[in-house]
Design an enzyme around this catalytic site. Structure first.
Site, PDB file in Angstrom:
ATOM      1  N   ASP A   1     -57.552   9.709 -19.921  1.00  0.00           N
ATOM      2  CA  ASP A   1     -57.572  10.982 -19.218  1.00  0.00           C
ATOM      3  C   ASP A   1     -58.981  11.558 -19.134  1.00  0.00           C
ATOM      4  O   ASP A   1     -59.908  11.089 -19.800  1.00  0.00           O
ATOM      5  CB  ASP A   1     -56.658  11.988 -19.929  1.00  0.00           C
ATOM      6  CG  ASP A   1     -55.178  11.685 -19.731  1.00  0.00           C
ATOM      7  OD1 ASP A   1     -54.856  10.890 -18.834  1.00  0.00           O
ATOM      8  OD2 ASP A   1     -54.359  12.256 -20.473  1.00  0.00           O
TER       9      ASP A   1
ATOM     10  N   LYS B   1     -56.536  14.086 -14.892  1.00  0.00           N
ATOM     11  CA  LYS B   1     -55.959  15.188 -14.130  1.00  0.00           C
ATOM     12  C   LYS B   1     -56.776  16.433 -14.430  1.00  0.00           C
ATOM     13  O   LYS B   1     -57.058  16.737 -15.575  1.00  0.00           O
ATOM     14  CB  LYS B   1     -54.509  15.447 -14.545  1.00  0.00           C
ATOM     15  CG  LYS B   1     -53.550  14.298 -14.256  1.00  0.00           C
ATOM     16  CD  LYS B   1     -52.190  14.629 -14.847  1.00  0.00           C
ATOM     17  CE  LYS B   1     -51.187  13.518 -14.573  1.00  0.00           C
ATOM     18  NZ  LYS B   1     -50.815  13.454 -13.168  1.00  0.00           N
TER      19      LYS B   1
ATOM     20  N   MET C   1     -54.160  25.464 -20.705  1.00  0.00           N
ATOM     21  CA  MET C   1     -54.146  25.497 -19.230  1.00  0.00           C
ATOM     22  C   MET C   1     -53.869  26.902 -18.704  1.00  0.00           C
ATOM     23  O   MET C   1     -53.096  27.095 -17.773  1.00  0.00           O
ATOM     24  CB  MET C   1     -53.103  24.507 -18.682  1.00  0.00           C
ATOM     25  CG  MET C   1     -53.376  23.065 -19.069  1.00  0.00           C
ATOM     26  SD  MET C   1     -51.989  21.936 -18.722  1.00  0.00           S
ATOM     27  CE  MET C   1     -50.888  22.313 -20.108  1.00  0.00           C
TER      28      MET C   1
END
Length: 261
Positions: free
Chosen positions: A51, A72, A185
């Site tokens: 990632d 991502k 996030m």
């Protein structure tokens, strides 16, 4: 020399077989936060599917493995989860030793459960290699205790990316617990989160810390209050990856900082 030559006797690692997939956590960023097991696996893998939050320092330990980036990042083009899962299956079926390397821990907002489920459906052997979850590592690095007698009895790890949508968490209910919350996030949605927490009864002066790129050379941190955090994030140009810590435990940072380095 691979790391496994130095630590194999200590950790008694299982054999990384061709056609197997190991789902591993790389910790919060700096290689020193890797577990011995994950560091060993990096040296054994044929291919590492990683990632965006896996640091260059961690990847530098892979001397011979092929590296496949499937990162991502919110708001930017990224690889679809179904495509990542398909790639893991294809590589395993081709007889590769596949290390799926994620930031933090694969089972804490890492979609490791989804990938393990897909591998199980295809009868592909897999193992889970836990990593130090970014929330707890970032708090420790910032001298903020995740729990503290007399201040907190529990802690909530929450995702903030869906704040304000129909499928979102009940932030007002979380506010009523009075316990600290670590938001993953949540940089782009902190305004909504803060508003809902205050509507739920959390005082506007509740301390908040924002920990950006924790444990890496780009690490930055700041403190604010629930009422001011959105404006401070914008004013100080904080951006993902960042964790947001909400609660009275943040007030311990000043007391514990001192000469603790």
């Amino acid at each position: 020399m691979h790391l496994n030559e130095n630590i194999e006797a200590v950790i008694e690692a299982p054999v990384f077989q061709p056609g197997h997939v190991w789902l591993a956590g790389a910790g919060p960023g700096h290689p020193r936060y890797l577990t011995l097991e994950v560091a060993d696996a990096i040296g054994r893998a044929d291919v590492i599917v990683h990632d965006a939050l896996v640091s260059e320092g961690v990847l530098s330990l892979a001397k011979t493995a092929d590296l496949i980036f499937v990162g991502k990042r919110g708001g930017k083009p990224s690889v679809a989860q179904d495509d990542i899962t398909t790639k893991l299956i294809e590589l395993a079926q081709a007889g590769k030793r596949v290390l799926r390397l994620k930031g933090g821990d694969p089972f804490v907002f890492g979609r490791g459960g989804e990938e393990a489920e897909a591998l199980a459906r295809e009868n592909i052997s897999f193992r889970i290699l836990p990593g130090m979850t970014s929330a707890l590592a970032a708090l420790a690095a910032a001298n903020i205790p995740a729990t503290m007698r007399g201040i907190s009895r529990a802690i909530t790890l929450a995702t903030g990316h869906a704040a304000g949508t129909p499928g979102d968490l009940d932030w007002k209910a979380l506010a009523k617990t009075g316990e600290p919350i670590v938001v993953y996030m949540g940089v782009s949605t902190i305004g909504t989160i803060a508003r809902l927490l205050m509507e739920g009864g959390l005082p506007s002066e509740t301390p908040v810390a924002v920990l950006m790129a924790a444990t890496t050379p780009e690490e930055r941190s700041m403190t604010a209050t629930l009422a001011t955090v959105e404006a401070e994030i914008e004013r100080q140009h904080f951006a993902a990856p960042a964790l947001i810590v909400i609660g009275r435990i943040v007030s311990m940072q000043t007391a514990l900082s001192g000469r603790n380095r």
